[in-house]
Scaffold this motif. Structure first.
Motif, mmCIF file in Angstrom:
data_model
loop_
_atom_site.group_PDB
_atom_site.id
_atom_site.type_symbol
_atom_site.label_atom_id
_atom_site.label_comp_id
_atom_site.label_asym_id
_atom_site.label_seq_id
_atom_site.Cartn_x
_atom_site.Cartn_y
_atom_site.Cartn_z
ATOM 1 N N VAL A 39 48.602 39.625 46.540
ATOM 2 C CA VAL A 39 49.115 39.205 47.730
ATOM 3 C C VAL A 39 50.468 39.301 47.994
ATOM 4 C CG1 VAL A 39 47.342 37.325 48.017
ATOM 5 C CG2 VAL A 39 49.534 36.884 46.987
ATOM 6 N N GLU A 40 51.068 39.648 48.937
ATOM 7 C CA GLU A 40 52.357 39.677 49.281
ATOM 8 C C GLU A 40 52.989 38.614 49.163
ATOM 9 O OE1 GLU A 40 53.733 42.786 50.021
ATOM 10 O OE2 GLU A 40 51.666 43.638 49.877
ATOM 11 N N ASN A 41 54.356 38.433 48.891
ATOM 12 C CA ASN A 41 55.116 37.225 48.320
ATOM 13 C C ASN A 41 55.092 36.160 49.396
ATOM 14 O OD1 ASN A 41 55.477 38.405 45.817
ATOM 15 N ND2 ASN A 41 57.778 38.767 46.164
ATOM 16 N N HIS A 42 55.140 36.659 50.824
ATOM 17 C CA HIS A 42 54.946 35.730 51.969
ATOM 18 C C HIS A 42 53.805 34.982 52.251
ATOM 19 C CE1 HIS A 42 54.136 39.607 53.656
ATOM 20 N NE2 HIS A 42 53.594 39.203 54.503
ATOM 21 N N GLU A 43 52.641 35.744 51.605
ATOM 22 C CA GLU A 43 51.387 35.355 51.749
ATOM 23 C C GLU A 43 50.936 34.244 50.692
ATOM 24 O OE1 GLU A 43 49.737 39.359 53.277
ATOM 25 O OE2 GLU A 43 49.141 38.872 51.216
ATOM 26 N N LYS A 44 49.912 33.409 51.209
ATOM 27 C CA LYS A 44 49.433 32.356 50.749
ATOM 28 C C LYS A 44 48.317 32.714 49.673
ATOM 29 C CE LYS A 44 49.974 28.541 54.260
ATOM 30 N NZ LYS A 44 49.350 27.695 54.779
ATOM 31 N N ILE A 45 48.418 32.155 48.422
ATOM 32 C CA ILE A 45 47.522 32.226 47.429
ATOM 33 C C ILE A 45 45.880 31.825 47.711
ATOM 34 C CG2 ILE A 45 46.583 32.014 45.070
ATOM 35 C CD1 ILE A 45 49.733 31.959 44.323
ATOM 36 N N PRO A 46 44.865 32.776 47.725
ATOM 37 C CA PRO A 46 43.761 32.425 48.151
ATOM 38 C C PRO A 46 42.908 31.669 47.191
ATOM 39 C CG PRO A 46 43.850 34.583 47.505
ATOM 40 C CD PRO A 46 45.164 34.176 47.217
ATOM 41 N N TRP A 47 43.124 30.315 46.887
ATOM 42 C CA TRP A 47 42.781 29.565 45.752
ATOM 43 C C TRP A 47 41.175 29.524 45.890
ATOM 44 C CZ3 TRP A 47 45.882 29.271 42.001
ATOM 45 C CH2 TRP A 47 46.999 29.099 42.226
ATOM 46 N N SER A 48 40.576 29.107 47.041
ATOM 47 C CA SER A 48 39.187 28.946 47.370
ATOM 48 C C SER A 48 38.552 30.238 46.898
ATOM 49 C CB SER A 48 38.870 28.595 48.990
ATOM 50 O OG SER A 48 39.132 29.651 49.592
ATOM 51 N N GLU A 49 39.256 31.449 47.157
ATOM 52 C CA GLU A 49 38.259 32.706 46.736
ATOM 53 C C GLU A 49 38.378 32.834 45.211
ATOM 54 O OE1 GLU A 49 39.247 37.349 47.127
ATOM 55 O OE2 GLU A 49 40.117 36.059 48.713
ATOM 56 N N LEU A 50 39.535 32.405 44.609
ATOM 57 C CA LEU A 50 39.431 32.540 42.903
ATOM 58 C C LEU A 50 38.397 31.569 42.399
ATOM 59 C CD1 LEU A 50 43.119 32.915 42.714
ATOM 60 C CD2 LEU A 50 41.215 34.627 42.261
ATOM 61 N N ASP A 51 38.476 30.306 42.901
ATOM 62 C CA ASP A 51 37.646 29.105 42.548
ATOM 63 C C ASP A 51 36.181 29.433 42.644
ATOM 64 O OD1 ASP A 51 39.931 27.496 41.872
ATOM 65 O OD2 ASP A 51 39.806 26.302 43.535
ATOM 66 N N ASP A 52 35.657 30.076 43.897
ATOM 67 C CA ASP A 52 34.427 30.275 43.911
ATOM 68 C C ASP A 52 33.624 31.187 42.823
ATOM 69 O OD1 ASP A 52 34.277 28.930 46.214
ATOM 70 O OD2 ASP A 52 34.515 30.536 47.441
ATOM 71 N N GLN A 53 34.713 31.957 41.903
ATOM 72 C CA GLN A 53 34.138 32.765 41.037
ATOM 73 C C GLN A 53 34.354 32.379 39.611
ATOM 74 O OE1 GLN A 53 34.980 37.226 41.999
ATOM 75 N NE2 GLN A 53 36.096 36.730 43.408
ATOM 76 N N VAL A 54 34.653 31.300 39.598
ATOM 77 C CA VAL A 54 34.711 30.546 38.213
ATOM 78 C C VAL A 54 33.667 29.589 38.208
ATOM 79 C CG1 VAL A 54 36.432 29.067 36.577
ATOM 80 C CG2 VAL A 54 37.476 30.972 38.241
#
Length: 263
Positions: A39-54
């Motif tokens: 993600v670009e430095n000004h964008e938010k980290i997509p936590w939900s997208e990552l959590d869905d795969q763990v």
């Protein structure tokens, strides 16, 4: 059966944040990438997208490293309240690699993490030359014993484009990211095209020259590894190189296992 751990690696750089989910067991030589993104430095980290795969987010091991310390602090301050805080590296000595440079603690951690990853890939008795082409370009060496020897640092394409615009009164700012999709003509017939030619072909030429000169100094066979955001620019011109976009993330995961498991 050895327990397989999930690892979340985050690497905030000067332009973007690289993230990756990996699986790694205690006896595995190399982690398996589940997913990676940036993600670009000004964008938010997509936590939900990552959590869905763990499978079990609360049990995921996290490590936060990177060259952008300001952004790393921001990420840490806004870490998910329902997850254990990430492992961070306060000193290079925590990274599992021997560094044979003048001042090991002043080496960028991303360079050492690339080297850790390469040590899991290179053939025994072979050295490695590592090109990381991002905001800055580094060309580094790991010797046949697995020690980091140092290398070269020079401006990357985006940095070069910005510098030409900011340090002159007539040159415009061109978008170096276009080079990932469009090959510029070496013979530029206007100012923007001439700048594109210099940035693109100059980038390639500088890397080729450094790889050649550094390789000449090695007394054992070496393998070339390429990583970084500008990897697609270099890949077609180095057919024998091993290209791995997640090299620093992989090095982070191997470092996290070394620390957490006390290896």
């Amino acid at each position: 059966m050895s327990e397989i751990h999930n690892y979340l690696a985050l690497h905030p750089g000067h332009t973007r944040v690289k993230l990756g989910l990996f699986e790694l067991g205690p006896d595995d030589p190399f982690p398996r990438c589940v997913t990676s993104l940036f993600v670009e430095n000004h964008e938010k980290i997509p936590w939900s997208e990552l959590d869905d795969q763990v499978p079990a987010p609360l049990e995921c091991r996290s490590i936060l490293t990177g060259s952008n310390q300001f952004l790393a602090t921001q990420i840490l301050d806004n870490w998910k309240s329902n997850s254990p805080p990430p492992l961070t590296l306060s000193e290079n000595s925590a990274i599992p690699i021997r560094s044979l440079v003048d001042v090991p603690e002043k080496v960028g951690a991303d360079r050492l993490l690339n080297a850790v990853a390469v040590n899991g890939l290179r053939k025994p008795g072979h050295a490695a030359v590592i090109v990381d082409s991002g905001t800055a370009i580094t060309v580094d060496v790991v010797n046949s014993d697995g020690a980091f020897l140092g290398g070269a640092i020079l401006p990357g394409v985006l940095m070069g484009a910005r510098a030409m615009s900011e340090f002159t009164t007539t040159l415009p700012l061109i978008d170096g990211k276009e080079f990932l999709e469009r090959l510029p003509d070496a013979l530029g017939r206007n100012t923007e095209a001439a700048m594109a030619s210099g940035l693109y072909w100059g980038h390639l030429g500088a890397v080729k020259e450094l790889v050649a000169r550094i390789s000449e100094q090695l007394d054992v066979p070496s393998q070339l590894y390429i990583t970084g955001g500008a990897l697609p620019i270099l890949e077609p011109y180095f057919p024998n190189a091993i290209c791995e976009k997640n090299l620093s993330l992989i090095g982070s995961v191997l470092t996290a296992r070394s620390i957490l498991d006390g290896e």
